[in-house]
Write a protein that holds these residues in place. Structure first.
Motif, PDB file in Angstrom:
ATOM      1  N   SER A 188      37.625  49.800  47.286  1.00 30.83           N
ATOM      2  CA  SER A 188      36.733  48.681  46.992  1.00 30.83           C
ATOM      3  C   SER A 188      36.999  48.126  45.593  1.00 30.83           C
ATOM      4  CB  SER A 188      35.270  49.119  47.102  1.00 30.83           C
ATOM      5  OG  SER A 188      34.965  49.527  48.409  1.00 30.83           O
ATOM      6  N   LEU A 189      37.213  49.024  44.636  1.00 18.23           N
ATOM      7  CA  LEU A 189      37.472  48.586  43.267  1.00 18.23           C
ATOM      8  C   LEU A 189      38.746  47.749  43.194  1.00 18.23           C
ATOM      9  CD1 LEU A 189      36.688  48.675  40.284  1.00 18.23           C
ATOM     10  CD2 LEU A 189      38.020  50.785  40.066  1.00 18.23           C
ATOM     11  N   ILE A 190      39.775  48.175  43.903  1.00 15.68           N
ATOM     12  CA  ILE A 190      41.031  47.420  43.921  1.00 15.68           C
ATOM     13  C   ILE A 190      40.811  46.038  44.524  1.00 15.68           C
ATOM     14  CG2 ILE A 190      43.338  47.301  44.951  1.00 15.68           C
ATOM     15  CD1 ILE A 190      43.406  50.392  44.748  1.00 15.68           C
ATOM     16  N   VAL A 191      40.053  46.002  45.628  1.00 18.54           N
ATOM     17  CA  VAL A 191      39.777  44.723  46.297  1.00 18.54           C
ATOM     18  C   VAL A 191      38.992  43.787  45.383  1.00 18.54           C
ATOM     19  CG1 VAL A 191      38.491  43.644  48.188  1.00 18.54           C
ATOM     20  CG2 VAL A 191      39.874  45.683  48.621  1.00 18.54           C
ATOM     21  N   VAL A 192      37.991  44.333  44.679  1.00 18.71           N
ATOM     22  CA  VAL A 192      37.130  43.516  43.819  1.00 18.71           C
ATOM     23  C   VAL A 192      37.885  43.001  42.595  1.00 18.71           C
ATOM     24  CG1 VAL A 192      35.112  43.584  42.310  1.00 18.71           C
ATOM     25  CG2 VAL A 192      35.005  44.617  44.576  1.00 18.71           C
ATOM     26  N   VAL A 193      38.717  43.859  42.002  1.00 17.08           N
ATOM     27  CA  VAL A 193      39.418  43.492  40.765  1.00 17.08           C
ATOM     28  C   VAL A 193      40.516  42.464  41.017  1.00 17.08           C
ATOM     29  CG1 VAL A 193      40.936  44.399  38.953  1.00 17.08           C
ATOM     30  CG2 VAL A 193      38.874  45.648  39.586  1.00 17.08           C
ATOM     31  N   MET A 194      41.124  42.509  42.208  1.00 12.25           N
ATOM     32  CA  MET A 194      42.227  41.590  42.493  1.00 12.25           C
ATOM     33  C   MET A 194      41.784  40.135  42.352  1.00 12.25           C
ATOM     34  SD  MET A 194      44.520  43.067  45.637  1.00 12.25           S
ATOM     35  CE  MET A 194      43.180  42.815  46.805  1.00 12.25           C
ATOM     36  N   PRO A 195      42.588  39.307  41.692  1.00 17.69           N
ATOM     37  CA  PRO A 195      42.224  37.892  41.534  1.00 17.69           C
ATOM     38  C   PRO A 195      42.109  37.180  42.880  1.00 17.69           C
ATOM     39  CG  PRO A 195      43.998  38.496  40.033  1.00 17.69           C
ATOM     40  CD  PRO A 195      43.827  39.646  40.990  1.00 17.69           C
ATOM     41  N   GLY A 196      40.991  36.524  43.064  1.00 14.96           N
ATOM     42  CA  GLY A 196      40.759  35.721  44.252  1.00 14.96           C
ATOM     43  C   GLY A 196      39.933  34.516  43.856  1.00 14.96           C
ATOM     44  N   THR A 197      39.417  33.784  44.822  1.00 15.03           N
ATOM     45  CA  THR A 197      38.644  32.583  44.498  1.00 15.03           C
ATOM     46  C   THR A 197      37.403  32.905  43.685  1.00 15.03           C
ATOM     47  OG1 THR A 197      37.572  32.752  46.664  1.00 15.03           O
ATOM     48  CG2 THR A 197      39.457  31.269  46.492  1.00 15.03           C
ATOM     49  N   GLY A 198      36.720  34.033  44.014  1.00 19.67           N
ATOM     50  CA  GLY A 198      35.518  34.403  43.278  1.00 19.67           C
ATOM     51  C   GLY A 198      35.812  34.753  41.829  1.00 19.67           C
ATOM     52  N   VAL A 199      36.877  35.522  41.615  1.00 22.05           N
ATOM     53  CA  VAL A 199      37.275  35.886  40.254  1.00 22.05           C
ATOM     54  C   VAL A 199      37.655  34.644  39.461  1.00 22.05           C
ATOM     55  CG1 VAL A 199      39.026  37.076  38.869  1.00 22.05           C
ATOM     56  CG2 VAL A 199      38.005  38.218  40.836  1.00 22.05           C
ATOM     57  N   LEU A 200      38.446  33.774  40.058  1.00 24.51           N
ATOM     58  CA  LEU A 200      38.883  32.558  39.366  1.00 24.51           C
ATOM     59  C   LEU A 200      37.705  31.643  39.050  1.00 24.51           C
ATOM     60  CD1 LEU A 200      42.155  31.767  41.359  1.00 24.51           C
ATOM     61  CD2 LEU A 200      41.966  32.695  39.051  1.00 24.51           C
ATOM     62  N   TYR A 201      36.773  31.552  39.987  1.00 22.98           N
ATOM     63  CA  TYR A 201      35.595  30.716  39.754  1.00 22.98           C
ATOM     64  C   TYR A 201      34.752  31.270  38.607  1.00 22.98           C
ATOM     65  CZ  TYR A 201      31.261  28.178  40.656  1.00 22.98           C
ATOM     66  OH  TYR A 201      30.139  27.392  40.526  1.00 22.98           O
ATOM     67  N   THR A 202      34.597  32.592  38.566  1.00 22.59           N
ATOM     68  CA  THR A 202      33.842  33.232  37.486  1.00 22.59           C
ATOM     69  C   THR A 202      34.532  33.027  36.139  1.00 22.59           C
ATOM     70  OG1 THR A 202      32.980  34.906  39.012  1.00 22.59           O
ATOM     71  CG2 THR A 202      32.908  35.424  36.656  1.00 22.59           C
ATOM     72  N   LEU A 203      35.828  33.254  36.099  1.00 18.19           N
ATOM     73  CA  LEU A 203      36.586  33.080  34.856  1.00 18.19           C
ATOM     74  C   LEU A 203      36.542  31.638  34.362  1.00 18.19           C
ATOM     75  CD1 LEU A 203      39.772  35.235  35.586  1.00 18.19           C
ATOM     76  CD2 LEU A 203      37.969  35.740  33.925  1.00 18.19           C
ATOM     77  N   SER A 204      36.706  30.694  35.270  1.00 19.28           N
ATOM     78  CA  SER A 204      36.733  29.286  34.863  1.00 19.28           C
ATOM     79  C   SER A 204      35.401  28.855  34.262  1.00 19.28           C
ATOM     80  CB  SER A 204      37.087  28.384  36.058  1.00 19.28           C
ATOM     81  OG  SER A 204      36.077  28.429  37.050  1.00 19.28           O
ATOM     82  N   ASN A 205      34.288  29.319  34.847  1.00 20.37           N
ATOM     83  CA  ASN A 205      32.979  28.967  34.299  1.00 20.37           C
ATOM     84  C   ASN A 205      32.708  29.686  32.990  1.00 20.37           C
ATOM     85  OD1 ASN A 205      31.086  27.176  36.084  1.00 20.37           O
ATOM     86  ND2 ASN A 205      32.309  28.398  37.516  1.00 20.37           N
ATOM     87  N   GLY A 206      33.155  30.931  32.882  1.00 17.44           N
ATOM     88  CA  GLY A 206      32.974  31.668  31.639  1.00 17.44           C
ATOM     89  C   GLY A 206      33.718  31.034  30.490  1.00 17.44           C
ATOM     90  N   MET A 207      34.937  30.571  30.751  1.00 17.81           N
ATOM     91  CA  MET A 207      35.737  29.966  29.691  1.00 17.81           C
ATOM     92  C   MET A 207      35.285  28.552  29.366  1.00 17.81           C
ATOM     93  SD  MET A 207      39.612  31.344  30.216  1.00 17.81           S
ATOM     94  CE  MET A 207      39.946  30.958  28.501  1.00 17.81           C
ATOM     95  N   ALA A 208      34.788  27.838  30.362  1.00 18.56           N
ATOM     96  CA  ALA A 208      34.402  26.443  30.142  1.00 18.56           C
ATOM     97  C   ALA A 208      32.982  26.297  29.604  1.00 18.56           C
ATOM     98  CB  ALA A 208      34.540  25.650  31.438  1.00 18.56           C
ATOM     99  N   ARG A 209      32.072  27.177  30.059  1.00 20.31           N
ATOM    100  CA  ARG A 209      30.656  26.985  29.725  1.00 20.31           C
ATOM    101  C   ARG A 209      30.025  28.172  29.007  1.00 20.31           C
ATOM    102  NH1 ARG A 209      31.548  24.862  34.843  1.00 20.31           N
ATOM    103  NH2 ARG A 209      31.057  22.650  35.068  1.00 20.31           N
ATOM    104  N   GLY A 210      30.732  29.286  28.912  1.00 20.27           N
ATOM    105  CA  GLY A 210      30.185  30.438  28.219  1.00 20.27           C
ATOM    106  C   GLY A 210      29.832  31.587  29.140  1.00 20.27           C
ATOM    107  N   GLY A 211      29.489  32.718  28.539  1.00 21.52           N
ATOM    108  CA  GLY A 211      29.221  33.931  29.290  1.00 21.52           C
ATOM    109  C   GLY A 211      28.076  33.819  30.277  1.00 21.52           C
ATOM    110  N   ARG A 212      27.011  33.095  29.905  1.00 24.78           N
ATOM    111  CA  ARG A 212      25.861  32.947  30.814  1.00 24.78           C
ATOM    112  C   ARG A 212      26.260  32.237  32.098  1.00 24.78           C
ATOM    113  NH1 ARG A 212      21.160  29.950  28.147  1.00 24.78           N
ATOM    114  NH2 ARG A 212      20.088  30.607  30.045  1.00 24.78           N
ATOM    115  N   ALA A 213      27.072  31.192  31.971  1.00 22.66           N
ATOM    116  CA  ALA A 213      27.543  30.473  33.158  1.00 22.66           C
ATOM    117  C   ALA A 213      28.457  31.361  33.989  1.00 22.66           C
ATOM    118  CB  ALA A 213      28.270  29.193  32.750  1.00 22.66           C
ATOM    119  N   GLY A 214      29.286  32.165  33.311  1.00 23.39           N
ATOM    120  CA  GLY A 214      30.148  33.083  34.028  1.00 23.39           C
ATOM    121  C   GLY A 214      29.358  34.104  34.822  1.00 23.39           C
ATOM    122  N   ILE A 215      28.279  34.622  34.228  1.00 23.44           N
ATOM    123  CA  ILE A 215      27.432  35.587  34.925  1.00 23.44           C
ATOM    124  C   ILE A 215      26.709  34.909  36.101  1.00 23.44           C
ATOM    125  CG2 ILE A 215      25.343  37.001  34.704  1.00 23.44           C
ATOM    126  CD1 ILE A 215      26.304  37.718  31.885  1.00 23.44           C
ATOM    127  N   ALA A 216      26.286  33.662  35.915  1.00 23.41           N
ATOM    128  CA  ALA A 216      25.670  32.916  37.017  1.00 23.41           C
ATOM    129  C   ALA A 216      26.661  32.754  38.167  1.00 23.41           C
ATOM    130  CB  ALA A 216      25.204  31.545  36.527  1.00 23.41           C
TER     131      ALA A 216
END
Length: 204
Positions: free
Chosen positions: A10-38
């Motif tokens: 499960s950890l390997i599956v979760v850590v692997m980059p996918g749409t969810g990971v990319l979406y989280t990273l993009s919001n974190g970098m563009a809008r800050g940590g709170r947006a990334g957590i959202a």
């Protein structure tokens, strides 16, 4: 049954980059940590319908029915293109250094929910993944499935939140270089467009 093998897989599956990971990273970098957590919270909640579908056997119907699979697949592809356009369009209006408003955080979370709901590969994945860890004769298959699903979702939320915080930290480091943030955001937009094309041509 909760085993070390399940946790590691499960950890390997979760850590692997996918749409969810990319979406989280993009919001974190563009809008800050709170947006990334959202975004992380939204993506995690978006997994729930797929887990329920697996528990109810709906994923088997999707696997058998080419029409149902295609409808969800093209809907997901169109939504990824929409997100790509939003990311590209918003790059020139980002307020680096300002916290996101509560309403925008809700929108980020809801987009994350929709992003994962419209990913048909998740349903097929859980149809093939979770049953491997069901142990006959210990508890009912449904109770085991619910327990494993809860652990998987919790792991997803924790890992995605870590991604969000890392992205938020990187955003602070790049806050003096708004042009860099802009091009990073546009890079994510291009990646999402590519994922949309890839999903559109995905076969079961």
């Amino acid at each position: 049954m909760l085993t070390t093998q399940f946790l590691l897989t499960s950890l390997i599956v979760v850590v692997m980059p996918g749409t969810g990971v990319l979406y989280t990273l993009s919001n974190g970098m563009a809008r800050g940590g709170r947006a990334g957590i959202a975004a992380a919270l939204g993506c995690t909640l978006g997994i729930l319908p797929h887990l329920l579908a697996s528990a109810l056997g709906l994923s088997a119907i999707m696997h058998v029915s080419a029409t149902v699979f295609s409808v969800v697949k093209y809907g997901g592809s169109a939504y990824l293109l929409f997100l790509a356009w939003q990311m590209w369009k918003e790059t020139g209006a980002l307020a680096i250094g300002h916290e996101s408003t509560e309403s925008s955080l809700v929108k980020v979370a809801l987009r994350g929910v929709a992003l994962n709901i419209l990913n048909p590969k998740l349903t097929i994945f859980f149809l093939a993944f979770l049953p491997q860890f069901i142990t006959p004769g210990v508890l009912s298959a449904t109770r085991q499935l619910v327990g494993l699903s809860a652990v998987f979702m919790l792991m997803t939320l924790v890992v995605f939140c870590l991604y969000a915080l890392l992205a938020g930290g990187a955003r602070k480091a790049l806050s003096a270089m708004p042009r860099s943030i802009r091009w990073i955001q546009r890079s994510f937009a291009v990646v999402f467009a590519g994922l949309a094309v890839e999903l559109a041509f995905t076969r079961r």
